[in-house]
Design a protein around this motif. Structure first.
Motif, PDB file in Angstrom:
ATOM      1  N   UNK A  68       0.680  -1.149   0.168  1.00 52.94           N
ATOM      2  CA  UNK A  68      -0.078   0.032   0.064  1.00 52.94           C
ATOM      3  C   UNK A  68       1.000   1.109  -0.131  1.00 52.94           C
ATOM      4  N   UNK A  69       2.112   1.233   0.004  1.00 54.45           N
ATOM      5  CA  UNK A  69       3.072   2.234   0.009  1.00 54.45           C
ATOM      6  C   UNK A  69       3.408   2.526  -1.500  1.00 54.45           C
ATOM      7  N   UNK A  70       3.650   3.629  -1.638  1.00 54.22           N
ATOM      8  CA  UNK A  70       4.267   4.217  -3.040  1.00 54.22           C
ATOM      9  C   UNK A  70       4.831   5.294  -2.814  1.00 54.22           C
ATOM     10  N   UNK A  71       5.516   6.095  -3.880  1.00 50.35           N
ATOM     11  CA  UNK A  71       6.076   7.185  -3.626  1.00 50.35           C
ATOM     12  C   UNK A  71       5.590   8.195  -4.745  1.00 50.35           C
ATOM     13  N   UNK A  72       6.025   9.484  -4.555  1.00 50.81           N
ATOM     14  CA  UNK A  72       5.877  10.601  -5.452  1.00 50.81           C
ATOM     15  C   UNK A  72       7.123  11.368  -5.629  1.00 50.81           C
ATOM     16  N   UNK A  73       7.646  11.947  -6.632  1.00 47.51           N
ATOM     17  CA  UNK A  73       8.824  12.814  -6.777  1.00 47.51           C
ATOM     18  C   UNK A  73       8.393  13.874  -7.557  1.00 47.51           C
ATOM     19  N   UNK A  74       8.771  15.053  -7.134  1.00 50.14           N
ATOM     20  CA  UNK A  74       8.517  16.244  -7.687  1.00 50.14           C
ATOM     21  C   UNK A  74       9.713  16.901  -8.179  1.00 50.14           C
ATOM     22  N   UNK A  75      10.026  17.326  -9.360  1.00 53.72           N
ATOM     23  CA  UNK A  75      11.177  18.070  -9.957  1.00 53.72           C
ATOM     24  C   UNK A  75      10.616  19.470 -10.357  1.00 53.72           C
ATOM     25  N   UNK A  76      11.248  20.644 -10.083  1.00 46.53           N
ATOM     26  CA  UNK A  76      11.075  21.858 -10.745  1.00 46.53           C
ATOM     27  C   UNK A  76       9.894  22.781 -10.071  1.00 46.53           C
ATOM     28  N   UNK A  77       9.339  22.114  -8.866  1.00 47.64           N
ATOM     29  CA  UNK A  77       8.357  22.862  -8.297  1.00 47.64           C
ATOM     30  C   UNK A  77       8.917  23.539  -6.699  1.00 47.64           C
ATOM     31  N   UNK A  78       8.503  24.651  -6.659  1.00 44.93           N
ATOM     32  CA  UNK A  78       8.788  24.911  -5.191  1.00 44.93           C
ATOM     33  C   UNK A  78       8.484  24.200  -4.086  1.00 44.93           C
TER      34      UNK A  78
END
Length: 99
Positions: A68-78
């Motif tokens: 049930x665990x997953x991840x999210x990655x953000x690039x270029x956002x404040x």
């Protein structure tokens, strides 16, 4: 899955392998190649905003890896905008606020 890792520059799906160690090796292999060959050049261009997110985790050995665990990655956002994201539904607001 099933996934079978056979070296640092290649992998091969296998109908007979679904062990956690193979999954983790494949995950590392994939992340390294996607980051190096896709994400990093886009980040360096400073022309793109990138969101990577998964829908679920590895499902075959829940006692070893929580499916049930997953991840999210953000690039270029404040950072202050990213900190406001609490659920997947908030991604729309993040994207909208960026333009």
């Amino acid at each position: 899955p099933p996934l079978y890792y056979i070296g640092s520059k290649s992998y091969q799906p296998s109908p007979y392998q679904d062990k956690v160690s193979n999954y983790l090796d494949f995950w590392q292999f994939t992340n390294e190649h996607v980051y190096t060959h896709l994400i990093l050049p886009l980040i360096q261009s400073q022309k793109f905003k990138i969101i990577l997110t998964g829908d679920h985790g590895y499902r075959f050995y829940p006692a070893q890896i929580n499916p049930y665990l997953t991840m999210t990655a953000y690039y270029g956002f404040p950072k202050d905008q990213i900190d406001q994201v609490k659920t997947v539904q908030d991604l729309g607001s993040l994207i909208y606020a960026s333009y």
